[in-house]
Design an enzyme around this catalytic site. Structure first.
Site, mmCIF file in Angstrom:
data_model
loop_
_atom_site.group_PDB
_atom_site.id
_atom_site.type_symbol
_atom_site.label_atom_id
_atom_site.label_comp_id
_atom_site.label_asym_id
_atom_site.label_seq_id
_atom_site.Cartn_x
_atom_site.Cartn_y
_atom_site.Cartn_z
ATOM 1 N N ILE A 62 -0.907 -2.423 0.186
ATOM 2 C CA ILE A 62 -1.218 -3.382 1.252
ATOM 3 C C ILE A 62 -0.377 -2.911 2.435
ATOM 4 O O ILE A 62 0.812 -2.627 2.286
ATOM 5 C CB ILE A 62 -0.905 -4.838 0.832
ATOM 6 N N SER A 63 -1.000 -2.777 3.600
ATOM 7 C CA SER A 63 -0.296 -2.203 4.752
ATOM 8 C C SER A 63 0.838 -3.101 5.214
ATOM 9 O O SER A 63 0.870 -4.300 4.930
ATOM 10 C CB SER A 63 -1.268 -2.010 5.915
ATOM 11 N N GLN A 64 1.735 -2.471 5.980
ATOM 12 C CA GLN A 64 2.841 -3.197 6.593
ATOM 13 C C GLN A 64 2.269 -4.224 7.592
ATOM 14 O O GLN A 64 1.381 -3.876 8.371
ATOM 15 C CB GLN A 64 3.654 -2.135 7.338
#
Ligand code: SAH
Length: 215
Positions: A62-64
């Site tokens: 899950i992206s930052q």
């Protein structure tokens, strides 16, 4: 956790987003409303409000949050837009987009990720997201053209099918470059006569892989 502690954590989260350049009030409010904790499982859930990427199922991430905010900002989505996201992953980015536009189509090559993200969209009552298990490197021809396309996995170059599924005046934001090095986030605008390319910032994403995964 007390209500005060939870409010404190959210305030710090929003502060971190602002300090990294996410300044659009609509985006900050969407990211305040969507609980990132709902998209992360197990031991990592307690770190959901830290500004860092986290592992999810199928070896993906899950992206930052600040990258989600900056990509959403670069996409300049409007309330009437139909948006295609390539790389559903946890579903978090699609959920944030869904509060800002008319409809989000999000696709992933892992059926399991699509299934799990769909369950979270239902639990959070986000009815304007259509999640599909398909190879996003071909886009989603049945629903094309799109006002906006967001790719959350890195290709070496912008995939041709995605360029051709963008409306004239439409915008696509995507990371490009080799998967094991730092990539560039770019914004492509489709003009009447061709495409305009703009380089935004260095990023790091998992690779865009052609074909369906086995799970
Ligand atoms: N947007 C996600 C993070 C994406 S991680 C989030 O908010 O959590 C990148 C995702 O792209 C992974 O889930 C990976 O399976 C997916 N992906 C990689 N290649 C793909 C392809 N060809 N088609 C569709 N999805 C792809």
């Amino acid at each position: 956790m007390t209500e005060d502690e939870a409010a404190q954590i959210k305030m710090q989260f929003l502060y971190a987003l602002r300090s990294k350049g996410v300044t659009d009030a609509r985006i900050l409010s969407a990211m305040e409303r969507i609980d990132r904790g709902a998209f992360v499982r197990g031991i990592f859930a307690e770190r959901a409000y830290e500004d860092m990427p986290l592992p999810i199922a199928c070896g993906q991430t899950i992206s930052q949050p600040s990258v989600v905010g900056l990509m959403t900002q670069a996409l300049a989505v409007g309330p009437r837009d139909r948006v295609l996201e390539i790389g559903t992953g946890s579903g978090y980015q699609a959920a944030v987009l869904s509060l800002l536009c008319r409809r989000v189509y999000t696709v992933d090559r892992h059926r399991r990720l699509v299934r799990e993200a769909q369950a979270v969209f239902e639990a959070l009552s986000l009815p304007n997201i259509v999640a599909l298990a398909t190879d996003g490197s071909r886009g989603l021809p049945d629903q094309a053209p799109f006002d906006r396309i967001l790719v959350t996995a890195a290709a070496e170059d912008p995939p041709g099918p995605l360029l051709s599924q963008l409306k004239i005046g439409g915008i696509m934001v995507l990371p490009v470059g080799q998967s094991d090095t730092v990539q560039s986030l770019i914004r492509v605008t489709r003009l009447e006569t061709g495409f305009d390319y703009e380089e935004l910032r260095p990023v790091r994403f998992v690779p865009l892989v052609e074909g369906m995964a086995g799970d």
